[in-house]
Design a protein around this motif. Structure first.
Motif, PDB file in Angstrom:
ATOM      1  N   ILE A 176       0.862  -1.184   0.000  1.00  0.00           N
ATOM      2  CA  ILE A 176       0.000   0.000   0.000  1.00  0.00           C
ATOM      3  C   ILE A 176       0.896   1.230   0.000  1.00  0.00           C
ATOM      4  CG2 ILE A 176      -1.718   1.321   1.291  1.00  0.00           C
ATOM      5  CD1 ILE A 176      -2.871  -1.306   2.275  1.00  0.00           C
ATOM      6  N   ARG A 177       0.802   1.998  -1.086  1.00  0.00           N
ATOM      7  CA  ARG A 177       1.562   3.238  -1.228  1.00  0.00           C
ATOM      8  C   ARG A 177       0.578   4.387  -1.035  1.00  0.00           C
ATOM      9  NH1 ARG A 177       6.224   3.130  -4.100  1.00  0.00           N
ATOM     10  NH2 ARG A 177       6.565   4.965  -2.805  1.00  0.00           N
ATOM     11  N   PRO A 178       1.012   5.475  -0.406  1.00  0.00           N
ATOM     12  CA  PRO A 178       0.080   6.560  -0.064  1.00  0.00           C
ATOM     13  C   PRO A 178      -0.726   7.118  -1.237  1.00  0.00           C
ATOM     14  CG  PRO A 178       2.176   6.888   1.039  1.00  0.00           C
ATOM     15  CD  PRO A 178       2.368   5.742   0.087  1.00  0.00           C
ATOM     16  N   GLU A 179      -0.058   7.523  -2.314  1.00  0.00           N
ATOM     17  CA  GLU A 179      -0.769   8.206  -3.400  1.00  0.00           C
ATOM     18  C   GLU A 179      -1.750   7.288  -4.130  1.00  0.00           C
ATOM     19  OE1 GLU A 179       2.617   8.296  -3.045  1.00  0.00           O
ATOM     20  OE2 GLU A 179       2.810  10.313  -2.214  1.00  0.00           O
ATOM     21  N   PRO A 180      -1.321   6.107  -4.575  1.00  0.00           N
ATOM     22  CA  PRO A 180      -2.291   5.243  -5.268  1.00  0.00           C
ATOM     23  C   PRO A 180      -3.437   4.799  -4.362  1.00  0.00           C
ATOM     24  CG  PRO A 180      -0.042   4.451  -5.636  1.00  0.00           C
ATOM     25  CD  PRO A 180       0.025   5.550  -4.632  1.00  0.00           C
ATOM     26  N   PHE A 181      -3.129   4.544  -3.097  1.00  0.00           N
ATOM     27  CA  PHE A 181      -4.166   4.116  -2.164  1.00  0.00           C
ATOM     28  C   PHE A 181      -5.178   5.234  -1.926  1.00  0.00           C
ATOM     29  CE2 PHE A 181      -5.661   3.470   2.274  1.00  0.00           C
ATOM     30  CZ  PHE A 181      -6.371   2.301   2.066  1.00  0.00           C
ATOM     31  N   ALA A 182      -4.691   6.449  -1.745  1.00  0.00           N
ATOM     32  CA  ALA A 182      -5.590   7.592  -1.540  1.00  0.00           C
ATOM     33  C   ALA A 182      -6.486   7.788  -2.762  1.00  0.00           C
ATOM     34  CB  ALA A 182      -4.788   8.861  -1.255  1.00  0.00           C
ATOM     35  N   ALA A 183      -5.907   7.692  -3.953  1.00  0.00           N
ATOM     36  CA  ALA A 183      -6.699   7.857  -5.188  1.00  0.00           C
ATOM     37  C   ALA A 183      -7.734   6.745  -5.317  1.00  0.00           C
ATOM     38  CB  ALA A 183      -5.773   7.872  -6.400  1.00  0.00           C
ATOM     39  N   TRP A 184      -7.347   5.524  -4.997  1.00  0.00           N
ATOM     40  CA  TRP A 184      -8.257   4.380  -5.062  1.00  0.00           C
ATOM     41  C   TRP A 184      -9.432   4.576  -4.103  1.00  0.00           C
ATOM     42  CZ3 TRP A 184      -9.127   0.434  -1.347  1.00  0.00           C
ATOM     43  CH2 TRP A 184      -9.756  -0.724  -1.823  1.00  0.00           C
ATOM     44  N   CYS A 185      -9.131   5.013  -2.887  1.00  0.00           N
ATOM     45  CA  CYS A 185     -10.197   5.263  -1.907  1.00  0.00           C
ATOM     46  C   CYS A 185     -11.136   6.360  -2.401  1.00  0.00           C
ATOM     47  CB  CYS A 185      -9.598   5.646  -0.549  1.00  0.00           C
ATOM     48  SG  CYS A 185      -8.802   4.282   0.327  1.00  0.00           S
ATOM     49  N   THR A 186     -10.570   7.428  -2.946  1.00  0.00           N
ATOM     50  CA  THR A 186     -11.388   8.522  -3.470  1.00  0.00           C
ATOM     51  C   THR A 186     -12.287   8.025  -4.592  1.00  0.00           C
ATOM     52  OG1 THR A 186      -9.740  10.170  -2.849  1.00  0.00           O
ATOM     53  CG2 THR A 186     -11.309  10.801  -4.563  1.00  0.00           C
ATOM     54  N   ASN A 187     -11.714   7.236  -5.511  1.00  0.00           N
ATOM     55  CA  ASN A 187     -12.491   6.676  -6.623  1.00  0.00           C
ATOM     56  C   ASN A 187     -13.681   5.855  -6.139  1.00  0.00           C
ATOM     57  OD1 ASN A 187     -11.579   7.520  -9.067  1.00  0.00           O
ATOM     58  ND2 ASN A 187     -10.425   5.670  -9.531  1.00  0.00           N
ATOM     59  N   LEU A 188     -13.469   5.083  -5.076  1.00  0.00           N
ATOM     60  CA  LEU A 188     -14.527   4.228  -4.547  1.00  0.00           C
ATOM     61  C   LEU A 188     -15.442   4.958  -3.560  1.00  0.00           C
ATOM     62  CD1 LEU A 188     -12.550   0.915  -3.963  1.00  0.00           C
ATOM     63  CD2 LEU A 188     -14.163   1.432  -5.791  1.00  0.00           C
ATOM     64  N   GLY A 189     -15.055   6.148  -3.167  1.00  0.00           N
ATOM     65  CA  GLY A 189     -15.847   6.901  -2.198  1.00  0.00           C
ATOM     66  C   GLY A 189     -15.793   6.294  -0.803  1.00  0.00           C
ATOM     67  N   ILE A 190     -14.627   5.734  -0.453  1.00  0.00           N
ATOM     68  CA  ILE A 190     -14.468   5.125   0.870  1.00  0.00           C
ATOM     69  C   ILE A 190     -13.367   5.834   1.643  1.00  0.00           C
ATOM     70  CG2 ILE A 190     -15.347   2.873   0.135  1.00  0.00           C
ATOM     71  CD1 ILE A 190     -12.456   1.883  -0.055  1.00  0.00           C
ATOM     72  N   ALA A 191     -13.432   5.730   2.942  1.00  0.00           N
ATOM     73  CA  ALA A 191     -12.429   6.355   3.796  1.00  0.00           C
ATOM     74  C   ALA A 191     -11.126   5.555   3.736  1.00  0.00           C
ATOM     75  CB  ALA A 191     -12.922   6.410   5.238  1.00  0.00           C
ATOM     76  N   PRO A 192      -9.993   6.241   3.740  1.00  0.00           N
ATOM     77  CA  PRO A 192      -8.711   5.539   3.801  1.00  0.00           C
ATOM     78  C   PRO A 192      -8.468   5.060   5.237  1.00  0.00           C
ATOM     79  CG  PRO A 192      -8.326   7.896   3.725  1.00  0.00           C
ATOM     80  CD  PRO A 192      -9.820   7.683   3.610  1.00  0.00           C
ATOM     81  N   ASP A 193      -8.857   3.831   5.506  1.00  0.00           N
ATOM     82  CA  ASP A 193      -8.729   3.287   6.845  1.00  0.00           C
ATOM     83  C   ASP A 193      -8.299   1.826   6.767  1.00  0.00           C
ATOM     84  OD1 ASP A 193     -11.045   1.961   6.045  1.00  0.00           O
ATOM     85  OD2 ASP A 193     -12.359   3.019   7.433  1.00  0.00           O
ATOM     86  N   ALA A 194      -8.247   1.166   7.916  1.00  0.00           N
ATOM     87  CA  ALA A 194      -7.805  -0.234   7.958  1.00  0.00           C
ATOM     88  C   ALA A 194      -8.717  -1.133   7.128  1.00  0.00           C
ATOM     89  CB  ALA A 194      -7.744  -0.709   9.405  1.00  0.00           C
TER      90      ALA A 194
END
Length: 98
Positions: free
Chosen positions: A61-79
């Motif tokens: 899990i890398r910060p930028e791709p993970f953050a973008a993926w969460c944004t795309n799915l409309g989910i919070a970046p959490d565990a």
């Protein structure tokens, strides 16, 4: 038809991303404070899963791709999102092996 290979996805973090990920995760208070503590725990979990005969895929899990993926799915970046990321990575890996 061959049954898909069951692979368990395990969220994996790089040392250099640790602080950025702790800032990104909305539930960072649930993470280990130090990367070394997380890594020790993760290696133990990985070992225990393998001892039980499970195949394990480290899902980085890398910060930028993970953050973008969460944004795309409309989910919070959490565990929970991290676990979903890892599960999806394991699924993709199992599909490639069949």
């Amino acid at each position: 038809m061959v049954a898909p290979v069951e692979i368990i996805g395990l969220s994996w973090y790089r040392r250099e991303d640790w602080l950025a990920l702790r800032e990104l995760f909305v539930d960072a208070h649930l993470l280990h404070t130090k990367w070394e503590d997380w890594q020790r725990a993760a290696v133990t979990v990985e070992y225990e899963l393998r001892q039980r005969g499970k195949r394990v895929a480290r899902a980085e899990i890398r910060p930028e791709p993970f953050a973008a993926w969460c944004t795309n799915l409309g989910i919070a970046p959490d565990a929970s999102a991290g676990n979903r990321w890892a599960s999806e990575a394991a699924y993709r890996e199992s599909r490639q092996q069949n």
